[in-house]
Design a protein around this motif. Structure first.
Motif, short mmCIF file in Angstrom:
data_model
loop_
_atom_site.label_atom_id
_atom_site.label_comp_id
_atom_site.label_asym_id
_atom_site.label_seq_id
_atom_site.Cartn_x
_atom_site.Cartn_y
_atom_site.Cartn_z
N THR A 54 0.85 -1.19 0.00
CA THR A 54 0.00 0.00 0.00
C THR A 54 0.88 1.24 0.00
O THR A 54 1.90 1.28 0.70
CB THR A 54 -0.88 0.02 1.27
OG1 THR A 54 -1.63 -1.19 1.31
CG2 THR A 54 -1.81 1.21 1.29
N ALA A 55 0.50 2.24 -0.76
CA ALA A 55 1.27 3.48 -0.77
C ALA A 55 1.29 4.08 0.63
O ALA A 55 0.26 4.15 1.30
CB ALA A 55 0.67 4.46 -1.76
N LEU A 56 2.46 4.49 1.09
CA LEU A 56 2.60 5.02 2.45
C LEU A 56 1.73 6.25 2.66
O LEU A 56 1.19 6.45 3.75
CB LEU A 56 4.07 5.34 2.75
CG LEU A 56 4.39 5.77 4.17
CD1 LEU A 56 3.97 4.71 5.18
CD2 LEU A 56 5.87 6.07 4.30
N TYR A 57 1.52 7.04 1.62
CA TYR A 57 0.71 8.25 1.77
C TYR A 57 -0.75 7.94 2.12
O TYR A 57 -1.47 8.82 2.57
CB TYR A 57 0.79 9.15 0.53
CG TYR A 57 0.15 8.60 -0.71
CD1 TYR A 57 -1.23 8.68 -0.91
CD2 TYR A 57 0.91 8.01 -1.70
CE1 TYR A 57 -1.82 8.17 -2.05
CE2 TYR A 57 0.33 7.50 -2.84
CZ TYR A 57 -1.03 7.58 -3.01
OH TYR A 57 -1.61 7.09 -4.15
N GLU A 58 -1.18 6.69 1.95
CA GLU A 58 -2.53 6.32 2.37
C GLU A 58 -2.62 6.11 3.88
O GLU A 58 -3.70 6.02 4.44
CB GLU A 58 -2.99 5.07 1.63
CG GLU A 58 -3.21 5.31 0.15
CD GLU A 58 -3.75 4.10 -0.58
OE1 GLU A 58 -4.36 3.23 0.06
OE2 GLU A 58 -3.55 4.03 -1.81
N THR A 59 -1.47 6.02 4.53
CA THR A 59 -1.40 5.79 5.98
C THR A 59 -1.00 7.04 6.74
O THR A 59 -1.55 7.34 7.79
CB THR A 59 -0.38 4.67 6.28
OG1 THR A 59 -0.80 3.48 5.61
CG2 THR A 59 -0.27 4.41 7.76
N VAL A 60 -0.04 7.77 6.20
CA VAL A 60 0.51 8.93 6.88
C VAL A 60 0.84 10.00 5.83
O VAL A 60 1.17 9.66 4.70
CB VAL A 60 1.76 8.53 7.71
CG1 VAL A 60 2.89 8.07 6.84
CG2 VAL A 60 2.21 9.64 8.63
N ASP A 61 0.73 11.24 6.21
CA ASP A 61 1.08 12.34 5.30
C ASP A 61 2.60 12.39 5.21
O ASP A 61 3.27 12.81 6.16
CB ASP A 61 0.52 13.65 5.83
CG ASP A 61 0.81 14.84 4.93
OD1 ASP A 61 1.82 14.80 4.19
OD2 ASP A 61 0.04 15.80 4.98
#
Length: 110
Positions: A61-68
């Motif tokens: 999963t793209a990290l930006y989907e979890t944290v800014d």
């Protein structure tokens, strides 16, 4: 554990893979150090979690989907006058990133 700092002695780490990720058998966590000035925090997180979970980082999963990612990097680089740790969940792992250039990943518990 180092009694003075509360940190585990890094000489106990068992390297995994060809990168700079190591395993601490005392805490059951994986550690990676990175240069906060030259390496992106995001790359260190994604590569470490990929090594821990044995997954290709491009398939995660793209990290930006979890944290800014921009806020994470800015916060870590702007608070060097005092220690800061930021913890979040990513790919079923608990990830802690520190402004001293450490990523610690606790693997999923199944």
């Amino acid at each position: 554990m180092n009694e003075n700092t509360g940190h585990t002695d890094s000489t106990q780490f068992q390297p995994i893979g060809d990168d700079s990720t190591g395993y601490d058998p005392t805490t059951g966590t994986f550690h990676r150090e990175f240069d906060i000035d030259s390496e992106t925090v995001l790359g260190a997180v994604v590569e470490t979690v990929g090594a821990v979970t044995n997954r290709d980082p491009t398939a995660m999963t793209a990290l930006y989907e979890t944290v800014d990612p921009e806020a994470l990097g800015t916060l870590l680089r702007s608070t060097r006058d005092r220690p800061i740790d930021i913890t979040f969940a990513y790919e079923r792992c608990q990830v802690t990133v520190s402004n001293d250039g450490r990523v610690v990943v606790e693997p999923p518990t199944n």
